[in-house]
Design an enzyme around this catalytic site. Structure first.
Site, PDB file in Angstrom:
ATOM      1  N   ASP A 137       0.810  -1.228   0.000  1.00  0.00           N
ATOM      2  CA  ASP A 137       0.000   0.000   0.000  1.00  0.00           C
ATOM      3  C   ASP A 137       0.836   1.268   0.000  1.00  0.00           C
ATOM      4  O   ASP A 137       0.304   2.352  -0.203  1.00  0.00           O
ATOM      5  CB  ASP A 137      -0.890   0.066   1.264  1.00  0.00           C
ATOM      6  CG  ASP A 137      -1.941  -1.033   1.261  1.00  0.00           C
ATOM      7  OD1 ASP A 137      -2.171  -1.595   0.181  1.00  0.00           O
ATOM      8  OD2 ASP A 137      -2.516  -1.318   2.324  1.00  0.00           O
ATOM      9  N   HIS A 269      -6.163 -10.002  -4.803  1.00  0.00           N
ATOM     10  CA  HIS A 269      -4.832 -10.456  -4.381  1.00  0.00           C
ATOM     11  C   HIS A 269      -3.836 -10.640  -5.513  1.00  0.00           C
ATOM     12  O   HIS A 269      -2.668 -10.937  -5.256  1.00  0.00           O
ATOM     13  CB  HIS A 269      -4.956 -11.728  -3.546  1.00  0.00           C
ATOM     14  CG  HIS A 269      -5.419 -11.409  -2.157  1.00  0.00           C
ATOM     15  ND1 HIS A 269      -4.562 -11.217  -1.111  1.00  0.00           N
ATOM     16  CD2 HIS A 269      -6.658 -11.158  -1.672  1.00  0.00           C
ATOM     17  CE1 HIS A 269      -5.244 -10.894  -0.032  1.00  0.00           C
ATOM     18  NE2 HIS A 269      -6.524 -10.856  -0.340  1.00  0.00           N
ATOM     19  N   ARG A 443      18.531  11.372 -33.985  1.00  0.00           N
ATOM     20  CA  ARG A 443      19.762  11.747 -33.281  1.00  0.00           C
ATOM     21  C   ARG A 443      20.390  13.035 -33.829  1.00  0.00           C
ATOM     22  O   ARG A 443      21.414  13.484 -33.326  1.00  0.00           O
ATOM     23  CB  ARG A 443      20.787  10.616 -33.394  1.00  0.00           C
ATOM     24  CG  ARG A 443      20.422   9.394 -32.576  1.00  0.00           C
ATOM     25  CD  ARG A 443      21.465   8.301 -32.749  1.00  0.00           C
ATOM     26  NE  ARG A 443      21.113   7.092 -31.996  1.00  0.00           N
ATOM     27  CZ  ARG A 443      21.539   6.844 -30.760  1.00  0.00           C
ATOM     28  NH1 ARG A 443      22.296   7.703 -30.133  1.00  0.00           N
ATOM     29  NH2 ARG A 443      21.201   5.726 -30.147  1.00  0.00           N
ATOM     30  N   SER A 502      19.966   4.448 -21.266  1.00  0.00           N
ATOM     31  CA  SER A 502      21.339   4.315 -20.754  1.00  0.00           C
ATOM     32  C   SER A 502      21.559   5.006 -19.415  1.00  0.00           C
ATOM     33  O   SER A 502      22.513   4.708 -18.713  1.00  0.00           O
ATOM     34  CB  SER A 502      22.328   4.887 -21.768  1.00  0.00           C
ATOM     35  OG  SER A 502      22.113   4.315 -23.029  1.00  0.00           O
ATOM     36  N   ARG A 538      25.660 -24.280 -15.294  1.00  0.00           N
ATOM     37  CA  ARG A 538      25.843 -23.506 -16.528  1.00  0.00           C
ATOM     38  C   ARG A 538      26.053 -22.028 -16.204  1.00  0.00           C
ATOM     39  O   ARG A 538      25.449 -21.507 -15.273  1.00  0.00           O
ATOM     40  CB  ARG A 538      24.591 -23.686 -17.398  1.00  0.00           C
ATOM     41  CG  ARG A 538      24.637 -22.922 -18.679  1.00  0.00           C
ATOM     42  CD  ARG A 538      23.556 -23.386 -19.620  1.00  0.00           C
ATOM     43  NE  ARG A 538      23.898 -24.628 -20.283  1.00  0.00           N
ATOM     44  CZ  ARG A 538      23.085 -25.268 -21.123  1.00  0.00           C
ATOM     45  NH1 ARG A 538      21.866 -24.797 -21.343  1.00  0.00           N
ATOM     46  NH2 ARG A 538      23.465 -26.365 -21.720  1.00  0.00           N
ATOM     47  N   GLY A 546      23.837   0.453 -23.278  1.00  0.00           N
ATOM     48  CA  GLY A 546      24.220   1.540 -22.383  1.00  0.00           C
ATOM     49  C   GLY A 546      25.360   2.382 -22.910  1.00  0.00           C
ATOM     50  O   GLY A 546      25.837   3.283 -22.231  1.00  0.00           O
TER      51      GLY A 546
END
EC number: 2.7.1.11
Length: 751
Positions: A137, A269, A443, A502, A538, A546
């Protein structure tokens, strides 16, 4: 909660303490026996991604009685446990504090009853307590966010997004009930995050006659080409006479008043369950480490404290001050003193409420102040989730402030090509949940096109600029402000809001889009780890985005439980790689089956992801095998997380209010003229506050070659990640929270 348990156990072992689990909450402490068991390093492995709590939790009547607490004290003394870390809501924390206050009395009783000897009582004479607040909450005063709140918001937003598509198709009205008996935080923030038409929360009961107002607003929205309505209700919502407002009551209202097809959904719930979000894992891990440090520094004279976050800063607050304030909120609400209740909830709650009010009520044109200013909004750089929420918020706040808002498509490229048109209130409906950039973003930098951009500013009479984007946006605003000497057109207030996955913008600890990317990384790492659950031993090598900034890799590593993270900011050589491989090999010889190694895409030009993969494969022969995975652009996409929607919404609203102030200040003789440093700013989050910083002043804080800030706060989280991965490293305690006091915000005096 599991991330917090894991952090406390591992940090505890790291500082040389003996750590115990108490299973089933206070019940386990009262019952003793197997419920209190020693924890080992491995016993908290692979639990970061599990929801709920693996050590169990229970409401305990017995602990509320003196006898129950006496039993609990006996069970702790038997094991020489004198430090308790309690993760729970205000009830659990109040109980812990009472237990601490009674401690010496309980020990005396145990000695009298012959259950413990004098020596044991002497050795365990002090009980130290530190609390962490776990509550979906977010109803605990003194903390910006409690553990679990962000995950609950994730569940709510997933549901709302899904419901929106069906409501859109059928032109329906949906009434959603979310949890929050006494606190409207979840309802308020999810309403902000999905652009709900109406929200009902206990802290802000609607005025009499709200039924007509609500129905009028719903029908206006329908008339405005909006095919659906969403109404969000906190389960504790009340009207101004303290009568509960139920979802069924609202449904009847809408049906009888407007005849709209209306459905009710009660989330229940679902909100408590599911996988914890990246934010919650990082919050809980930071808090867990902080809690252990607080216990080490505790003495008989220090009050029991809670560790919490204020802005981006870990703090410690006296537990009872927070509990007292939390109870004061309830008291204020019972006395119908709702403004006081909102103020006691803290500044984060108050900000959310004010932003919601700004964005949701569309005023009639006649009510708007007439500013006669034109403000342009554009996105620059790579797309980031949450950009659209920021644009929506900027447009609506701008219109409310009386400005004419203009949208520029495709960044500075669209700007010089003249792709600029007015954007209205209704045009940005439903934008909060959309990923990417609807305006389009490029860009392109402005420096080569200054003549044409200046001409467009003249043609459209643009009086202020809001640039939402990444590093290129920062460079762009710098170039424009530098060109002010030559071009009068650029002598207008301009502000940049950081939006990039990033998180590499100087002047801000966080940027819009980074949280969504972190969640994408943790989700994927969870899945990848799970893919190996059948195979023996493994190790996965995972490459993150980034640029040169290691934020995503480092913080993602903390949230996913990585064994090592390679980044540009912390140079590493072959010896480091070798020790990491050996460290993993040692770990794999115990019960641990899986390893996770993250590498930032530009961390080192020679130690590529392939190189590291091949090195680990060769060195791990016979112990573990390797797989590699490049996450790529999935980190940029997807629906924005609740945090990014909310952050984008609040930061853009703040930016527009700043623009309004600067326009008033710089309006002289019928035109806007602003050429001082403080009229070309970046709005960033710094530790605890949102700060406007002149871009010129941020120049020295920037490494332009690698496009990163020279100092980055999150580097302090790196030792924490290493400790949690079992490395011997030095933890810099200088950044740990100091004990502070709860500050009560006094109402601002009205002049």
């Amino acid at each position: 909660m599991n991330a917090a348990v894991r952090a406390v156990v591992r940090m505890g072992i790291y500082v040389g303490a003996k750590v115990y689990f108490v299973h089933e909450g206070y019940q386990g402490m009262v019952d003793g026996g197997d419920n209190i068991e020693e924890a080992s390093w491995e016993s908290v492995s692979s639990m970061l991604q599990v929801g709920g709590t693996v050590i169990g939790s229970a409401r305990c009547k017995e602990f509320r009685s003196h006898e129950g607490r006496l039993k609990a004290a006996h069970h702790l003394v038997q094991r020489d446990i004198t430090n308790l870390c309690v993760i729970g809501g205000d009830g659990s924390l109040t109980g812990a504090n009472l237990f601490r206050e009674e401690w010496s009395g309980l020990l005396e009783e145990l000695v009298q009853q012959g259950l413990i000897d004098e020596e044991a009582a002497q050795n365990n004479s002090e009980l130290h307590i530190v609390g962490m607040v776990g509550s979906i909450d977010n109803d605990f005063c003194g903390t910006d966010m409690t553990i679990g709140t962000d995950s609950a918001l994730h569940r709510i937003i997933e549901v709302v997004d899904a419901i929106m598509t069906t409501a859109q198709s059928h032109q329906r009205t949906f009434v959603l009930e979310v949890m929050g008996r006494h606190c409207g935080y979840l309802a308020l923030v999810s309403a902000l995050a999905c652009g709900a038409d109406w929200v009902l929360i206990p802290e802000m009961p609607p005025e009499d006659g709200w039924e007509e107002q609500m129905c009028q607003k719903l029908s206006e929205n329908r008339a405005d080409k909006k095919r659906l309505n969403i109404i969000i209700v906190a389960e504790g919502a009340i009207d101004s006479h303290n009568k509960p407002i139920t979802t069924d009551h609202i449904k009847e209202l809408v049906v009888s008043c407007l005849g709209f097809d209306t459905r009710v959904t009660i989330l229940g719930h679902v909100q408590r369950g599911g996988t914890p979000s990246a934010f919650d894992r990082i919050l809980a891990s930071r808090m867990g480490v902080e809690a252990v440090l607080a216990l080490l520094e505790a003495s008989a004279s220090t009050p029991a404290c809670v560790v919490s976050l204020c802005g981006n800063q870990a703090v410690r607050l006296p537990l009872m001050e927070c509990v007292q304030m939390t109870q004061d909120v309830q008291k204020a609400m019972d006395e119908k003193n709702f403004e006081e209740a909102v103020r006691l909830r803290g500044r984060s709650f108050e900000n959310n409420l004010n932003t919601y009010k700004l964005l949701s009520y569309r005023k009639a044109d006649s009510e708007l102040p007439n500013s006669s200013f034109n403000v342009a909004v554009l996105n620059v750089g790579a797309p980031a989730a949450g950009m659209n929420a920021a644009v929506r918020s900027a447009v609506r706040v701008g219109i409310t402030e009386g400005h004419k808002m203009f949208a520029v498509n495709d960044g500075f490229e669209g700007f010089y090509k003249g792709q600029i048109k007015e954007i209205k209130w209704g045009d940005v409906g439903g934008w909060t949940g959309q990923g990417g950039s609807i305006l389009g973003t490029k860009r392109t930098l402005p420096a080569k096109h200054l003549d044409k951009i200046a001409e467009q500013i003249r043609i459209h009479n643009i009086n202020a600029l809001l640039v939402i984007g990444g590093f290129e946006a920062f460079l762009g605003v710098m170039e424009l402000s530098a060109a002010r000497e030559k071009y009068n057109e650029f002598c207008v207030p301009m502000v940049m809001v950081p939006a990039t996955v990033s998180n590499n913008i100087p002047g801000s600890d966080l940027s819009i889009g980074a949280d969504t990317a972190l969640n994408a990384i943790t989700d994927t790492c969870d899945r990848i780890k799970q893919s190996a659950s059948g195979t023996k031993r493994r190790v996965f090598i995972i490459e993150t985005m980034g640029g040169y900034c290691g934020y995503l890799a480092s913080v993602g590593g903390l949230a996913a439980g990585a064994d090592a993270v390679y980044i540009y900011e912390e140079p590493f050589d072959i010896r480091d790689l070798q020790s990491n491989v050996e460290h993993l090999t040692e770990k794999m010889k115990t019960g641990i089956q899986r390893g996770l190694v993250l590498r930032n895409e530009n961390s080192n030009e020679n130690f590529t992801t392939d190189f590291i993969y091949q090195l680990y494969s060769e060195e791990g022969k016979g112990v573990f095998d390797c797989r590699k995975n490049v996450l790529g652009h999935m980190q940029q996409g997807g629906a924005p997380s609740p945090f990014d929607r909310n952050f984008g919404t609040k930061i853009a609203a703040k930016a527009i209010q700043w623009i309004s102030r600067k326009l008033k200040e710089s309006y002289k003789e019928g035109k806007v003229f602003a050429n001082t440093e403080d009229t070309a700013c970046l709005l960033g989050m710094r530790r605890r506050a949102m700060v406007f910083q002149p871009v010129v002043q941020l120049k020295d804080q920037t490494d332009f070659v690698h496009r990163i800030p020279k100092e980055q706060w999150w580097l302090k989280l790196r030792p924490l990640m290493k400790i949690l991965a079992k490395y011997k490293t030095s933890y810099d305690v200088s950044d740990s929270g100091q004990l502070e006091h709860v500050t009560r915000v006094r109402p601002k005096k009205v002049d």
